[in-house]
Design a protein around this motif. Structure first.
Motif, PDB file in Angstrom:
ATOM      1  N   ARG A 275      -6.501   3.311   4.443  1.00 15.03           N
ATOM      2  CA  ARG A 275      -5.632   3.328   3.267  1.00 15.03           C
ATOM      3  C   ARG A 275      -6.105   2.327   2.218  1.00 15.03           C
ATOM      4  O   ARG A 275      -5.996   2.589   1.014  1.00 15.03           O
ATOM      5  N   VAL A 276      -6.596   1.181   2.631  1.00 16.12           N
ATOM      6  CA  VAL A 276      -7.152   0.220   1.682  1.00 16.12           C
ATOM      7  C   VAL A 276      -8.316   0.848   0.922  1.00 16.12           C
ATOM      8  O   VAL A 276      -8.413   0.734  -0.309  1.00 16.12           O
ATOM      9  N   LYS A 277      -9.200   1.534   1.626  1.00 13.55           N
ATOM     10  CA  LYS A 277     -10.335   2.182   0.961  1.00 13.55           C
ATOM     11  C   LYS A 277      -9.856   3.251  -0.024  1.00 13.55           C
ATOM     12  O   LYS A 277     -10.387   3.367  -1.139  1.00 13.55           O
ATOM     13  N   GLU A 278      -8.861   4.030   0.393  1.00 13.02           N
ATOM     14  CA  GLU A 278      -8.327   5.057  -0.512  1.00 13.02           C
ATOM     15  C   GLU A 278      -7.741   4.416  -1.756  1.00 13.02           C
ATOM     16  O   GLU A 278      -7.955   4.893  -2.883  1.00 13.02           O
ATOM     17  N   PHE A 279      -7.008   3.324  -1.577  1.00 17.57           N
ATOM     18  CA  PHE A 279      -6.425   2.645  -2.727  1.00 17.57           C
ATOM     19  C   PHE A 279      -7.511   2.060  -3.621  1.00 17.57           C
ATOM     20  O   PHE A 279      -7.434   2.152  -4.856  1.00 17.57           O
TER      21      PHE A 279
ATOM     22  N   LEU B  12       0.832  -1.207   0.000  1.00 16.23           N
ATOM     23  CA  LEU B  12       0.000   0.000   0.000  1.00 16.23           C
ATOM     24  C   LEU B  12       0.866   1.256   0.000  1.00 16.23           C
ATOM     25  O   LEU B  12       0.551   2.245  -0.672  1.00 16.23           O
ATOM     26  N   ASN B  13       1.960   1.229   0.747  1.00 11.81           N
ATOM     27  CA  ASN B  13       2.857   2.381   0.777  1.00 11.81           C
ATOM     28  C   ASN B  13       3.473   2.628  -0.589  1.00 11.81           C
ATOM     29  O   ASN B  13       3.530   3.769  -1.081  1.00 11.81           O
ATOM     30  N   LEU B  14       3.950   1.557  -1.230  1.00 15.37           N
ATOM     31  CA  LEU B  14       4.549   1.704  -2.557  1.00 15.37           C
ATOM     32  C   LEU B  14       3.513   2.143  -3.594  1.00 15.37           C
ATOM     33  O   LEU B  14       3.822   2.901  -4.513  1.00 15.37           O
ATOM     34  N   ALA B  15       2.286   1.680  -3.445  1.00 15.20           N
ATOM     35  CA  ALA B  15       1.247   1.955  -4.433  1.00 15.20           C
ATOM     36  C   ALA B  15       0.668   3.356  -4.316  1.00 15.20           C
ATOM     37  O   ALA B  15       0.235   3.930  -5.314  1.00 15.20           O
ATOM     38  N   THR B  16       0.646   3.917  -3.108  1.00  7.77           N
ATOM     39  CA  THR B  16      -0.049   5.193  -2.919  1.00  7.77           C
ATOM     40  C   THR B  16       0.886   6.381  -2.750  1.00  7.77           C
ATOM     41  O   THR B  16       0.457   7.525  -2.914  1.00  7.77           O
ATOM     42  N   LYS B  17       2.166   6.149  -2.461  1.00  5.37           N
ATOM     43  CA  LYS B  17       3.046   7.301  -2.290  1.00  5.37           C
ATOM     44  C   LYS B  17       3.208   8.129  -3.573  1.00  5.37           C
ATOM     45  O   LYS B  17       3.349   9.348  -3.488  1.00  5.37           O
ATOM     46  N   PRO B  18       3.197   7.540  -4.776  1.00  8.19           N
ATOM     47  CA  PRO B  18       3.266   8.385  -5.974  1.00  8.19           C
ATOM     48  C   PRO B  18       2.138   9.414  -6.057  1.00  8.19           C
ATOM     49  O   PRO B  18       2.280  10.421  -6.744  1.00  8.19           O
ATOM     50  N   SER B  19       1.037   9.152  -5.379  1.00  4.17           N
ATOM     51  CA  SER B  19      -0.061  10.117  -5.327  1.00  4.17           C
ATOM     52  C   SER B  19       0.020  10.978  -4.072  1.00  4.17           C
ATOM     53  O   SER B  19      -0.958  11.615  -3.682  1.00  4.17           O
ATOM     54  N   ARG B  20       1.201  10.997  -3.452  1.00  5.67           N
ATOM     55  CA  ARG B  20       1.508  11.873  -2.324  1.00  5.67           C
ATOM     56  C   ARG B  20       0.772  11.495  -1.045  1.00  5.67           C
ATOM     57  O   ARG B  20       0.467  12.341  -0.221  1.00  5.67           O
ATOM     58  N   TYR B  21       0.503  10.212  -0.874  1.00  7.62           N
ATOM     59  CA  TYR B  21       0.015   9.716   0.403  1.00  7.62           C
ATOM     60  C   TYR B  21       1.218   9.369   1.286  1.00  7.62           C
ATOM     61  O   TYR B  21       2.109   8.624   0.878  1.00  7.62           O
ATOM     62  N   THR B  22       1.253   9.898   2.501  1.00  3.91           N
ATOM     63  CA  THR B  22       2.319   9.541   3.431  1.00  3.91           C
ATOM     64  C   THR B  22       2.191   8.068   3.787  1.00  3.91           C
ATOM     65  O   THR B  22       1.087   7.582   4.048  1.00  3.91           O
TER      66      THR B  22
ATOM     67  N   ASP C 276     -14.612  -1.429  -5.487  1.00  2.00           N
ATOM     68  CA  ASP C 276     -15.520  -1.111  -4.387  1.00  2.00           C
ATOM     69  C   ASP C 276     -14.698  -0.812  -3.140  1.00  2.00           C
ATOM     70  O   ASP C 276     -13.868  -1.627  -2.716  1.00  2.00           O
ATOM     71  N   ALA C 277     -14.938   0.330  -2.540  1.00  2.00           N
ATOM     72  CA  ALA C 277     -14.135   0.766  -1.390  1.00  2.00           C
ATOM     73  C   ALA C 277     -14.747   0.240  -0.098  1.00  2.00           C
ATOM     74  O   ALA C 277     -15.387   0.970   0.670  1.00  2.00           O
ATOM     75  N   ASP C 278     -14.529  -1.070   0.170  1.00  2.00           N
ATOM     76  CA  ASP C 278     -15.090  -1.693   1.371  1.00  2.00           C
ATOM     77  C   ASP C 278     -14.049  -1.909   2.464  1.00  2.00           C
ATOM     78  O   ASP C 278     -14.374  -2.385   3.556  1.00  2.00           O
ATOM     79  N   GLY C 279     -12.776  -1.570   2.169  1.00  2.39           N
ATOM     80  CA  GLY C 279     -11.729  -1.723   3.170  1.00  2.39           C
ATOM     81  C   GLY C 279     -11.266  -3.145   3.380  1.00  2.39           C
ATOM     82  O   GLY C 279     -10.452  -3.402   4.277  1.00  2.39           O
ATOM     83  N   VAL C 280     -11.763  -4.070   2.575  1.00  4.36           N
ATOM     84  CA  VAL C 280     -11.372  -5.480   2.681  1.00  4.36           C
ATOM     85  C   VAL C 280     -10.416  -5.818   1.544  1.00  4.36           C
ATOM     86  O   VAL C 280     -10.681  -5.498   0.386  1.00  4.36           O
TER      87      VAL C 280
END
Length: 449
Positions: free
Chosen positions: A90-94, A65-75, A101-105
């Motif tokens: 963070r799962v929902k954001e991703f 999740l860190n590698l996937a979302t940091k390019p979009s400036r997520y800490t 579907d943003a269910d967090g699972v």
């Protein structure tokens, strides 16, 4: 003297084999669902995870999740193996980024998309916001021994993962996190040390560890060097920026801060770039100042005028007149042969080049820009001063210079193509990048604005 000879076609041809980036959708995730990959090196087991889950699979998910979302400036979040509220958020954001579907699972589709996004740079339409830096972002180890080429093990995996989080991924392709400190890892360490103003010895000692932990844990990146003092950015495109037929998102290019583009139109007597008709109008519509360019071939004698005729017809068909707001002057690409030999054009002459320039200038009422190198004119055209009155787009990829050397008779340059490995949001393959020698007002005047 270390200067690379630029061959636009050949240097860009590698683009087709490099990773793509851009928005992914649920269908792409489904097609990749069978490929379970331990991107961070913890485990390839990918069970369904949700709030309350623990263990190696959770650490792997948090790291990815860190590698996937940091390019979009997520800490980055804490990769601590505990699936709590922060991980669920963070799962929902991703999932929203990936069109799921943003269910967090973290189920099969989310895992599949996460594997792809973590291994290749993608961006979300919504940008993250800076938050408190995390200490554990990779989850391998807290030990910080001195490491160098030849080292192996968990500590090397930690370094490789943190390098991927610290280096801007659209310019520095992510390292494989395999625990083997080889030449690729050493080169990346040296690049990071240059960025961080550390001694660039390729050894991960206390100072490098400290800076690496800091940069990888918060919303910051090492970005590649670009020429200082020239704030206006541009890029050059051709079919090689369309791997697999992918379109360029010119609005995303403009939103990234790029102000001008040169788009390949024609080559020689018989090639029109297959994306000219879409790229030139789309780049201009997105608000960029745009120029079409022609690659001159001297494979037969006295063809400059005929090459000009083909170019004029091709660009007029797109609506380009040279006189509209946003139209930069046409560009004449005058360089070595693009067959891999590095030879001077067999029948290339000053007179034949002038035949192209004169005909195109008459057709559009604009003095063309010449794309070239001083070394080419010295070696192939006798250090001619015949092109002194033309604006110049000069190619020179050396990082040791502060501006490109100008040809004999010329006193300045308009554009400097300084790299062939720039990656821009909206473009799914590397492109050559430029800076403009002037102010925004100067560029606007050149572009009839």
């Amino acid at each position: 003297m270390g200067q690379r000879t630029l061959l636009r076609g050949l240097t860009l041809a590698v683009a087709a084999v490099l990773p793509l980036y851009g928005p992914v959708v649920a269908q792409a995730a489904q097609s990749a669902a069978a490929a379970a990959v331990a991107v961070c090196g913890h485990t390839s087991a990918q069970p369904t995870l949700q709030r309350g889950s623990t263990g190696d699979s959770t650490v792997e998910a948090q790291c990815e999740l860190n590698l996937a979302t940091k390019p979009s400036r997520y800490t980055p979040i804490a990769a601590d193996g505990s699936f709590g509220s922060g991980t669920e958020t963070r799962v929902k954001e991703f999932q929203r980024c990936a069109g799921l579907d943003a269910d967090g699972v973290l189920g099969p589709q989310t895992w599949a998309a996460l594997n792809t996004w973590a291994a290749q740079p993608h961006t979300c339409s919504a940008q993250g916001t800076s938050a408190t830096a995390q200490a554990a972002v990779c989850g391998h180890t807290d030990t910080r021994p001195s490491l160098q080429k030849g080292a192996k093990g968990t500590e090397v995996e930690e370094v490789q993962c943190r390098l991927n989080l610290a280096m801007e991924p659209f310019h520095y392709p992510p390292l494989t996190i395999d625990g083997d400190f080889g030449g690729g890892t050493e080169s990346r360490v040296i690049e990071f040390q240059h960025c961080a103003n550390l001694g660039a010895d390729g050894v991960v000692g206390p100072n490098t560890w400290a800076k690496l932990v800091d940069w990888s844990g918060r919303n910051t990146y090492c970005t590649p060097p670009r020429p200082a003092g020239y704030p206006i950015d541009g890029l050059d495109t051709a079919k090689y920026q369309h791997p697999g037929g992918a379109a360029i998102d010119w609005k995303a290019v403009k939103a990234s801060g790029v102000e001008f583009a040169t788009v390949k139109a024609t080559r020689g007597l018989n090639v029109t770039d297959e994306y000219l008709a879409t790229d030139l109008p789309a780049a201009r519509a997105a608000g960029l100042a745009v120029a079409p360019y022609h690659f001159y071939t001297g494979t037969a004698a006295d063809t400059g005028a005929a090459q000009a005729d083909r170019f004029i017809a091709a660009v007029k068909a797109t609506g380009y007149t040279g006189q509209r707001a946003g139209d930069l002057p046409p560009v004449f690409d005058l360089e070595r042969m693009d067959d891999g030999s590095g030879r001077c054009p067999t029948y290339g002459t000053v007179a034949d080049a002038k035949a192209w320039l004169d005909k195109v200038e008459a057709a559009f009422g604009r003095t063309p820009v010449i794309y070239t190198q001083k070394s080419f004119l010295d070696d192939c055209l006798g250090s001619t001063t015949a092109f002194a009155r033309y604006p110049l787009q000069l190619a020179d990829y050396r990082q040791s210079i502060t501006q490109p050397p100008v040809p004999n008779g010329s006193t300045t340059w308009a554009m400097w193509q300084y790299t062939d490995a720039a990656l821009f949001p909206g473009v799914k393959a590397p492109a050559t990048a430029d800076v403009f020698n002037g102010t925004q007002a100067d560029l606007d005047r050149l572009a009839n604005r």
